[in-house]
Design a protein around this motif. Structure first.
Motif, PDB file in Angstrom:
ATOM      1  N   ARG A 110      -7.435  -3.202   1.961  1.00 43.07           N
ATOM      2  CA  ARG A 110      -8.506  -2.352   3.233  1.00 43.07           C
ATOM      3  C   ARG A 110      -7.939  -1.368   4.176  1.00 43.07           C
ATOM      4  O   ARG A 110      -8.070  -0.971   4.667  1.00 43.07           O
ATOM      5  CB  ARG A 110      -8.701  -3.891   4.099  1.00 43.07           C
ATOM      6  CG  ARG A 110      -9.790  -4.777   3.817  1.00 43.07           C
ATOM      7  CD  ARG A 110     -10.203  -5.916   4.468  1.00 43.07           C
ATOM      8  NE  ARG A 110     -10.843  -5.586   5.248  1.00 43.07           N
ATOM      9  CZ  ARG A 110     -12.823  -5.684   5.240  1.00 43.07           C
ATOM     10  NH1 ARG A 110     -12.918  -6.168   4.214  1.00 43.07           N
ATOM     11  NH2 ARG A 110     -13.552  -5.913   6.109  1.00 43.07           N
ATOM     12  N   ARG A 151      -7.316   1.609   1.962  1.00 42.95           N
ATOM     13  CA  ARG A 151      -8.705   1.949   1.758  1.00 42.95           C
ATOM     14  C   ARG A 151      -8.699   3.022   2.712  1.00 42.95           C
ATOM     15  O   ARG A 151      -9.541   3.977   3.385  1.00 42.95           O
ATOM     16  CB  ARG A 151      -9.931   1.619   1.060  1.00 42.95           C
ATOM     17  CG  ARG A 151      -9.985   0.996   0.497  1.00 42.95           C
ATOM     18  CD  ARG A 151     -10.962  -0.197  -0.248  1.00 42.95           C
ATOM     19  NE  ARG A 151     -12.713   0.178  -0.006  1.00 42.95           N
ATOM     20  CZ  ARG A 151     -13.229   0.813  -0.500  1.00 42.95           C
ATOM     21  NH1 ARG A 151     -12.942   0.783  -2.100  1.00 42.95           N
ATOM     22  NH2 ARG A 151     -14.133   1.120  -0.928  1.00 42.95           N
ATOM     23  N   GLY A 152      -8.407   2.316   3.878  1.00 37.97           N
ATOM     24  CA  GLY A 152      -8.311   3.226   5.258  1.00 37.97           C
ATOM     25  C   GLY A 152      -7.737   4.135   5.520  1.00 37.97           C
ATOM     26  O   GLY A 152      -8.126   4.575   5.983  1.00 37.97           O
ATOM     27  N   GLN A 175      -6.719   5.794   2.876  1.00 35.81           N
ATOM     28  CA  GLN A 175      -7.127   7.382   2.389  1.00 35.81           C
ATOM     29  C   GLN A 175      -8.280   7.618   2.850  1.00 35.81           C
ATOM     30  O   GLN A 175      -8.802   9.165   2.514  1.00 35.81           O
ATOM     31  CB  GLN A 175      -7.584   6.849   0.794  1.00 35.81           C
ATOM     32  CG  GLN A 175      -6.361   6.361   0.062  1.00 35.81           C
ATOM     33  CD  GLN A 175      -6.415   5.441  -1.253  1.00 35.81           C
ATOM     34  OE1 GLN A 175      -8.222   4.517  -1.543  1.00 35.81           O
ATOM     35  NE2 GLN A 175      -6.100   5.631  -2.157  1.00 35.81           N
ATOM     36  N   GLN A 176      -8.860   7.125   3.748  1.00 39.34           N
ATOM     37  CA  GLN A 176     -10.504   7.032   4.018  1.00 39.34           C
ATOM     38  C   GLN A 176      -9.993   8.674   5.305  1.00 39.34           C
ATOM     39  O   GLN A 176     -10.881   9.127   5.669  1.00 39.34           O
ATOM     40  CB  GLN A 176     -11.433   6.279   4.391  1.00 39.34           C
ATOM     41  CG  GLN A 176     -12.238   5.808   3.529  1.00 39.34           C
ATOM     42  CD  GLN A 176     -12.561   4.172   4.083  1.00 39.34           C
ATOM     43  OE1 GLN A 176     -12.684   3.876   4.925  1.00 39.34           O
ATOM     44  NE2 GLN A 176     -12.982   3.346   3.142  1.00 39.34           N
ATOM     45  N   ARG A 177      -8.384   8.340   5.731  1.00 39.13           N
ATOM     46  CA  ARG A 177      -8.861   8.821   7.263  1.00 39.13           C
ATOM     47  C   ARG A 177      -8.266  10.250   6.085  1.00 39.13           C
ATOM     48  O   ARG A 177      -6.900  11.097   6.566  1.00 39.13           O
ATOM     49  CB  ARG A 177      -7.143   8.175   7.552  1.00 39.13           C
ATOM     50  CG  ARG A 177      -7.419   7.503   7.915  1.00 39.13           C
ATOM     51  CD  ARG A 177      -8.771   8.041   9.693  1.00 39.13           C
ATOM     52  NE  ARG A 177      -7.976   8.566   9.872  1.00 39.13           N
ATOM     53  CZ  ARG A 177      -8.986   9.673  11.127  1.00 39.13           C
ATOM     54  NH1 ARG A 177     -10.132   9.005  11.353  1.00 39.13           N
ATOM     55  NH2 ARG A 177      -8.306  10.809  11.964  1.00 39.13           N
ATOM     56  N   THR A 222      -0.808   2.841  -2.568  1.00 39.73           N
ATOM     57  CA  THR A 222      -1.279   4.033  -2.544  1.00 39.73           C
ATOM     58  C   THR A 222      -0.222   5.769  -2.842  1.00 39.73           C
ATOM     59  O   THR A 222      -1.041   6.717  -1.966  1.00 39.73           O
ATOM     60  CB  THR A 222      -1.898   3.935  -1.054  1.00 39.73           C
ATOM     61  OG1 THR A 222      -1.332   3.897   0.397  1.00 39.73           O
ATOM     62  CG2 THR A 222      -3.047   3.228  -1.244  1.00 39.73           C
ATOM     63  N   GLU A 278      -9.008   3.238  13.438  1.00 41.16           N
ATOM     64  CA  GLU A 278      -8.869   2.539  12.317  1.00 41.16           C
ATOM     65  C   GLU A 278      -8.385   2.182  11.414  1.00 41.16           C
ATOM     66  O   GLU A 278      -8.940   3.130  10.288  1.00 41.16           O
ATOM     67  CB  GLU A 278     -10.611   1.871  13.016  1.00 41.16           C
ATOM     68  CG  GLU A 278     -10.486   0.245  12.582  1.00 41.16           C
ATOM     69  CD  GLU A 278     -10.405  -0.846  12.487  1.00 41.16           C
ATOM     70  OE1 GLU A 278      -9.010  -1.245  11.470  1.00 41.16           O
ATOM     71  OE2 GLU A 278      -9.579  -1.225  13.945  1.00 41.16           O
ATOM     72  N   LEU A 279      -7.549   1.314  10.404  1.00 45.07           N
ATOM     73  CA  LEU A 279      -7.428   1.220   9.426  1.00 45.07           C
ATOM     74  C   LEU A 279      -8.431   0.404   8.003  1.00 45.07           C
ATOM     75  O   LEU A 279      -8.275   0.520   7.331  1.00 45.07           O
ATOM     76  CB  LEU A 279      -5.811   1.554   9.073  1.00 45.07           C
ATOM     77  CG  LEU A 279      -5.163   2.333   9.462  1.00 45.07           C
ATOM     78  CD1 LEU A 279      -3.992   1.998   9.359  1.00 45.07           C
ATOM     79  CD2 LEU A 279      -5.309   3.687   9.346  1.00 45.07           C
ATOM     80  N   ASP A 280      -9.452  -0.440   8.648  1.00 43.15           N
ATOM     81  CA  ASP A 280     -10.397  -1.017   8.126  1.00 43.15           C
ATOM     82  C   ASP A 280     -11.457   0.002   6.868  1.00 43.15           C
ATOM     83  O   ASP A 280     -12.231   0.253   7.651  1.00 43.15           O
ATOM     84  CB  ASP A 280     -10.845  -2.144   8.660  1.00 43.15           C
ATOM     85  CG  ASP A 280     -11.705  -3.335   7.979  1.00 43.15           C
ATOM     86  OD1 ASP A 280     -11.615  -2.905   6.466  1.00 43.15           O
ATOM     87  OD2 ASP A 280     -11.752  -4.254   8.930  1.00 43.15           O
ATOM     88  N   GLY A 281     -10.665  -0.031   5.950  1.00 46.64           N
ATOM     89  CA  GLY A 281     -11.553   0.838   5.075  1.00 46.64           C
ATOM     90  C   GLY A 281     -12.574  -0.190   4.144  1.00 46.64           C
ATOM     91  O   GLY A 281     -12.900   0.239   3.173  1.00 46.64           O
ATOM     92  N   PRO A 320      -8.287   0.188  -3.364  1.00 44.32           N
ATOM     93  CA  PRO A 320      -7.867   1.537  -3.561  1.00 44.32           C
ATOM     94  C   PRO A 320      -7.899   2.160  -4.155  1.00 44.32           C
ATOM     95  O   PRO A 320      -6.953   2.150  -5.237  1.00 44.32           O
ATOM     96  CB  PRO A 320      -6.972   1.644  -2.331  1.00 44.32           C
ATOM     97  CG  PRO A 320      -6.197   0.928  -2.207  1.00 44.32           C
ATOM     98  CD  PRO A 320      -6.809  -0.726  -2.857  1.00 44.32           C
TER      99      PRO A 320
END
Length: 499
Positions: A38, A41-42, A44-46, A74, A125-128, A133
């Motif tokens: 999670r 993924r967070g 990477q979403q950043r 990652t 927030e780092l919950d992706g 990922p």
């Protein structure tokens, strides 16, 4: 081996205990892997991509390990931060590392906010969300050196591009040095801050090879013994300061706990006074194993049996590593003659981030030095004298403070000690000792006389301290590193040392 690795173990045995947090709560492999996914993924979403950097200001525990594994899968560099530093010092490291995300625990909220204001980092927030990922590629730890002179620098290695599900062979080889095999009923006790290289490596490799990790947040000697007994701990990593505090416990307390599960107690990171090491060997037996290494790579190892034959040695180069002692001309120093210690680990390379000159100065071909002075005996066993930056030059003669400290540390009135040079108009430097007495001892001229008389039978006259000062506590970090500069620098204000 295809049955090891955090995510492999989590897939096969998700309910297996991975981490016992400081509050006693357990985190399974399935839970830890899911957290790491999670967070990965967070990140990477950043917008973070392989090669980017994440700074972490987190206490010991499963949350820090989850962030570390998130960066590991990652392709990111992780920079664990010493939470004893000031906001300005943390801000410098965050900025210097080029961190794009700064992860902090609420315990350090005020410091993190002040440090973050000094650096252009993202706070989010780092919950992706659930799921692995993508893409996944192996990242790396980038620790900052403690900075014996000037500001600290990050030790940065090239990314390998390896599959993060595959445990590197070097990790298995390293644990093999200490007789640690995958699974095999092993349990690791993490009893020092995870922002130190060795501490983080022992914890993460333990998890990768199926060893549950019991985590201490703040180290307490009796609590450590209790945890060894309670969780049947088989291996741990400690420093001499912790040995001292264990030995200071009343004998009935030390003997109260069953430590028979311990297979290897690994220590390093700081010189261990001979008497402290002997007492630990007498108590714990042959499980006490010492190593010498640097974040930059390479090292030596010595077993308990070998140390008893060669007291004070930190061992021979471990397989795949080289150790040389070079004189001022860059030639190999003869056996028994001190010089600068150089290490090499295979063809591994590194750089000090943003400091090409420091990187160049540390190198000699493929070998590097962190500035330690030592010598080899005829059999290739290494003995350390001191850090080059700590050597005292008095009357043109080199004096190694560690030798004096080792002797003073054996006096029953001494809890801790630091020795360093202070200015002297005629000799250049004179020797000063700063002593932390044991609680029941009164500091003063009488104690000074006792200490100097004690040393007079053990050291040459030119090595004896000219003055002794007393403090309630020496400035050490939780991993035992002595901040000698804090003691020495005030004496040199406005003056320049020869070293």
């Amino acid at each position: 081996m295809d049955d090891i690795g955090l995510w492999t173990i989590a897939g096969r045995d998700p309910d297996r205990v991975a981490v016992v947090d400081p509050d006693g709560r357990t985190v399974t492999y399935g839970e830890l892997a899911a957290r790491a996914d999670r967070i990965g993924r967070g990140l990477q979403q950043r917008g973070l991509v392989p090669g980017d950097t994440v700074a972490m200001l987190l206490p010991n525990g499963a949350d820090l390990l989850a962030v570390e594994f998130a960066t590991l899968q990652t392709g990111l560099y992780s920079v664990p931060l010493n939470w004893h530093l000031t906001a300005a010092e943390i801000g410098y490291i965050v900025r210097d590392s080029g961190a794009k995300v700064f992860v902090a625990d609420e315990r350090f909220a005020a410091t993190a906010a002040a440090a973050g204001a000094l650096s252009p980092v993202s706070v989010a927030e780092l919950d992706g969300g659930p799921g692995r990922p993508e893409p996944r590629t192996t990242g790396a730890l980038m620790v900052y050196t403690s900075g014996t002179s000037g500001r600290p620098k990050g030790v940065r290695r090239p990314l390998t591009g390896a599959d993060p599900d595959v445990v590197p062979q070097v990790s298995l080889w390293f644990f093999g040095l200490f007789g640690l095999a995958p699974f095999d009923g092993h349990v690791h006790l993490c009893c020092s801050p995870l922002y130190h290289t060795a501490v983080m490596n022992f914890a993460t490799i333990s998890l990768q090879v199926g060893h549950p990790v019991v985590v201490m947040d703040r180290w307490d000697p009796e609590e450590m013994l209790r945890l060894v007994e309670r969780h049947r701990v088989t291996h741990s990593h400690m420093v001499p300061t912790q040995f001292r505090r264990l030995l200071a416990l009343p004998e009935k307390t030390r003997l109260r706990y069953d430590l028979s599960s311990m297979r290897v107690m690994i220590h390093g990171a700081a010189p261990c006074p001979h008497e402290v090491k002997r007492r630990m060997l007498d108590w714990w037996g042959p499980v006490v194993v010492e190593y010498y290494a640097a974040s930059e790579g390479g090292g030596t190892l010595i077993t308990a049996a070998d140390w008893r034959k060669r007291p004070g040695s930190v061992g021979q180069a471990w397989p795949g590593s080289r150790v040389r002692v070079l004189d001022e001309d860059g030639a190999d120093a003869p056996a028994g003659r001190p010089g600068t210690v150089y290490l090499q680990m295979g063809d591994a390379t590194f750089e000090y981030l943003g400091d090409a000159e420091k990187t160049r100065r540390s190198r000699n071909g493929k070998m590097f030095t962190v500035g330690d002075i030592g010598y080899l005996d005829d059999d290739g066993y290494l003995y350390l004298c001191d850090r080059k930056s700590d050597v005292i030059i008095t009357g043109g003669v080199n004096v190694y403070p560690a030798e004096i400290e080792n002797e003073l540390a054996t006096h029953p009135a001494v809890a801790d000690v630091a020795v360093f040079g202070v200015p002297h108009d005629e000799w250049g430097e004179e020797i000063k000792a700063v002593v932390q007495p044991v609680p029941e001892v009164t500091a003063g001229p009488e104690l000074t006389g006792d200490l100097l008389a004690f040393l007079a039978d053990r050291l040459a006259r030119f090595k004896l301290p000219r003055t002794v000062d007393y403090v309630d506590e020496l400035p050490r970090d939780p991993n035992g590193k002595l901040y000698k500069r804090l003691l020495r620098d005030p004496y040199w204000a406005g003056r320049e040392r020869a070293i």
